[in-house]
Design a protein around this motif. Structure first.
Motif, short mmCIF file in Angstrom:
data_model
loop_
_atom_site.label_atom_id
_atom_site.label_comp_id
_atom_site.label_asym_id
_atom_site.label_seq_id
_atom_site.Cartn_x
_atom_site.Cartn_y
_atom_site.Cartn_z
N UNK A 160 1.03 -1.22 -0.28
CA UNK A 160 -0.40 -0.04 -0.31
C UNK A 160 1.22 1.20 -0.19
N UNK A 161 0.68 2.24 -0.71
CA UNK A 161 1.21 3.82 -0.84
C UNK A 161 -0.53 4.51 -0.86
N UNK A 162 0.28 6.18 0.22
CA UNK A 162 -1.26 6.99 0.93
C UNK A 162 -0.09 8.21 -0.53
N UNK A 163 -1.54 9.20 -0.76
CA UNK A 163 -1.01 10.07 -1.26
C UNK A 163 -1.76 11.08 -1.04
N UNK A 164 -1.71 12.56 -0.16
CA UNK A 164 -2.84 13.30 0.11
C UNK A 164 -1.99 15.10 -0.25
N UNK A 165 -3.32 15.68 -0.41
CA UNK A 165 -2.96 17.28 -0.62
C UNK A 165 -3.66 18.02 0.52
N UNK A 166 -2.64 18.75 1.58
CA UNK A 166 -3.83 19.91 2.51
C UNK A 166 -3.67 20.70 1.71
N UNK A 167 -4.09 21.99 2.30
CA UNK A 167 -3.94 23.52 2.00
C UNK A 167 -4.05 23.88 3.33
N UNK A 168 -2.95 25.48 3.30
CA UNK A 168 -2.52 26.18 4.76
C UNK A 168 -3.08 27.21 3.79
N UNK A 169 -3.71 28.40 5.15
CA UNK A 169 -3.90 30.07 4.23
C UNK A 169 -2.25 30.45 4.31
N UNK A 170 -1.58 31.31 3.58
CA UNK A 170 -0.32 31.24 3.32
C UNK A 170 0.26 31.97 5.35
N UNK A 171 -1.03 33.10 5.08
CA UNK A 171 -0.17 34.03 7.10
C UNK A 171 -0.37 32.45 7.82
N UNK A 172 -1.06 31.20 7.69
CA UNK A 172 -0.93 30.01 8.89
C UNK A 172 -0.05 29.07 8.88
N UNK A 173 0.81 29.29 7.76
CA UNK A 173 2.01 28.44 7.80
C UNK A 173 2.71 28.25 9.23
N UNK A 174 2.29 27.67 9.40
CA UNK A 174 3.77 26.43 10.60
C UNK A 174 5.06 26.70 9.99
N UNK A 175 5.81 27.30 11.19
CA UNK A 175 7.63 27.18 10.67
C UNK A 175 8.28 27.03 11.78
N UNK A 176 9.57 27.28 11.49
CA UNK A 176 10.21 27.70 12.63
C UNK A 176 10.72 28.90 13.17
N UNK A 177 10.38 29.94 12.65
CA UNK A 177 10.59 30.95 13.09
C UNK A 177 10.03 31.91 14.03
N UNK A 178 9.28 31.46 14.21
CA UNK A 178 8.65 31.84 15.32
C UNK A 178 8.99 30.87 16.71
N UNK A 179 10.05 29.71 16.99
CA UNK A 179 9.57 29.23 18.03
C UNK A 179 11.18 30.49 19.42
N UNK A 180 11.27 29.79 19.84
CA UNK A 180 12.49 30.74 21.09
C UNK A 180 12.84 30.04 22.38
N UNK A 181 13.43 30.01 22.86
CA UNK A 181 13.98 29.40 24.21
C UNK A 181 13.42 30.06 25.03
N UNK A 182 12.34 28.83 26.28
CA UNK A 182 11.49 28.51 26.72
C UNK A 182 10.02 28.34 26.43
N UNK A 183 9.88 28.39 24.94
CA UNK A 183 8.52 27.10 24.87
C UNK A 183 8.34 26.36 25.43
N UNK A 184 7.38 26.04 25.60
CA UNK A 184 7.23 24.28 25.85
C UNK A 184 6.79 22.61 25.65
N UNK A 185 7.12 22.21 24.98
CA UNK A 185 7.26 21.00 24.78
C UNK A 185 6.18 19.82 25.30
N UNK A 186 5.08 19.62 25.37
CA UNK A 186 4.38 18.56 25.57
C UNK A 186 3.84 17.72 24.03
N UNK A 187 3.74 16.60 24.91
CA UNK A 187 3.21 15.08 23.77
C UNK A 187 2.14 14.55 23.52
N UNK A 188 1.98 14.38 23.03
CA UNK A 188 0.63 13.47 22.12
C UNK A 188 0.96 12.24 22.38
N UNK A 189 -0.10 11.33 22.65
CA UNK A 189 0.11 9.70 23.59
C UNK A 189 0.10 9.45 22.45
#
Length: 360
Positions: A160-189
């Protein structure tokens, strides 16, 4: 051209390809695809291609994000157990979880199913799982390919193989730029192994002559096989909700490479992720694997998700609110660490107490 009636008349079916069975499968799965219909797609099957309308889905200025993946050798366990109902969920999960980490909403999905000889009942069961995964992720199953390839696969085997396409509004794309020292990391089980590390798991099962049908050594209520093929969790809806509330800065899908290899994929070079191994419980499945195979803790955390399917970076002042929202959306959430300044040449993931906490 005239044929010689004295000779055997060969057909495609004689070579192992049954077109009628393929047509039967298409008819059998049309209702499954139709059930995944969403705005922007009618989820119809049978044409040469499918169309998706991002504007009809409500997007203003979207970026398209794509991902492709498979299930790996977890398939062999499902095949050996003759349990095909959830492997399609794994296929969808491995693809759509890679979209949501960029803030993208999965829009549509296509699958590729290849086998030596088509078993319509098993194939329908597999594709029903794919449809269930698409429903969970909120995307439409708009097409795919079923390939019969005699001689390429042993009887009963498939890939099996899969292929998917999604969309994100240009101004809502998640990038590393906003990360900073002190940000908290949560883990989802995680829901188990998800779809990584199965070549090692299968090697251990073979070397120690284990039986998939036998009770799991760490859970007598389930067979070993049942625990191993538990479907991969899909994090799309819970994470999208948190992203849209402004709670999430970055997401890391913990797939092949485990914690040590996947978390750095979302970090700028100037930051490191510092985790506390005692901040979340190592599920019994992973402890058992570590003991069975004498697997060192660092190797365990490089091969498997170790109980965390997604790592979420959030602002420190929104950590409690973000965790509460994710829990309300059905996730089990642990505060597992923080982002720290990275020293030159230092590792980007540090798991404190690893050797002491995850004793074999």
């Amino acid at each position: 051209m005239k044929t010689d009636s004295s000779k055997k008349s060969y057909s495609y079916k004689d070579a192992g390809v049954d077109i009628a069975a393929g047509n039967s499968l298409v008819e059998a799965i049309k209702p499954l695809a139709a059930a995944t219909k969403r705005s922007g797609a009618d989820a119809g099957l049978g044409g040469f291609g499918a169309i998706f309308d991002p504007k009809a889905a409500g997007f203003r200025d979207p970026l398209l994000v794509s991902a492709t993946d498979g299930v790996g050798t977890k398939l062999k366990i499902a095949i050996d157990m003759n349990r095909h109902g959830t492997i399609g969920i794994d296929l969808v999960a491995m693809c759509v979880n890679d979209l949501v980490v960029q803030g993208a909403e999965p829009l549509f999905f296509l699958d590729y199913f290849a086998t030596g000889g088509l078993d319509v009942a098993a194939a329908r069961e597999i594709i029903a799982g794919i449809a269930a995964g698409c429903t969970d992720a909120g995307c439409a199953l708009i097409g795919g390919e079923t390939a019969e390839m005699p001689g390429m696969y042993a009887k009963g085997d498939y890939d099996l193989a899969g292929f998917t396409v999604g969309a994100v509004e240009r101004d809502q794309l998640l990038t590393p730029d906003s990360l900073q020292e002190g940000d908290v990391l949560l883990g989802l089980a995680s829901s188990g192994l998800h779809s990584n590390g199965f070549s090692l798991v299968r090697r251990l099962v073979a070397d120690f002559n284990l039986d998939y049908a036998a009770p799991a050594p760490f859970d007598s209520d389930k067979s070993l096989g049942e625990v191993l093929i538990a479907p991969t969790r899909i994090y799309v809806k819970s994470c999208l909700e948190a992203i849209r509330k402004g709670h999430i800065k970055a997401l890391a899908h913990i797939t092949g490479g485990g914690l040590f290899e996947n978390i750095p994929r979302i970090l700028p070079k100037s930051l490191a992720a510092e985790l506390d191994a005692a901040s979340w419980p190592l599920p019994p499945l992973f402890s058992w694997l570590a003991g069975l195979g004498n697997i060192a803790p660092e190797e365990l955390a490089t091969t498997f998700n170790c109980g965390l399917g997604m790592v979420v970076a959030v602002p420190a002042d929104k950590a409690a609110e973000a965790a509460g929202g994710l829990r309300a959306a059905g996730e089990t959430v642990f505060e597992i660490g923080r982002l720290t300044a990275r020293k030159a040449g230092a590792a980007q993931v540090i798991i404190n107490g690893l050797e002491k906490t995850w004793q074999k």
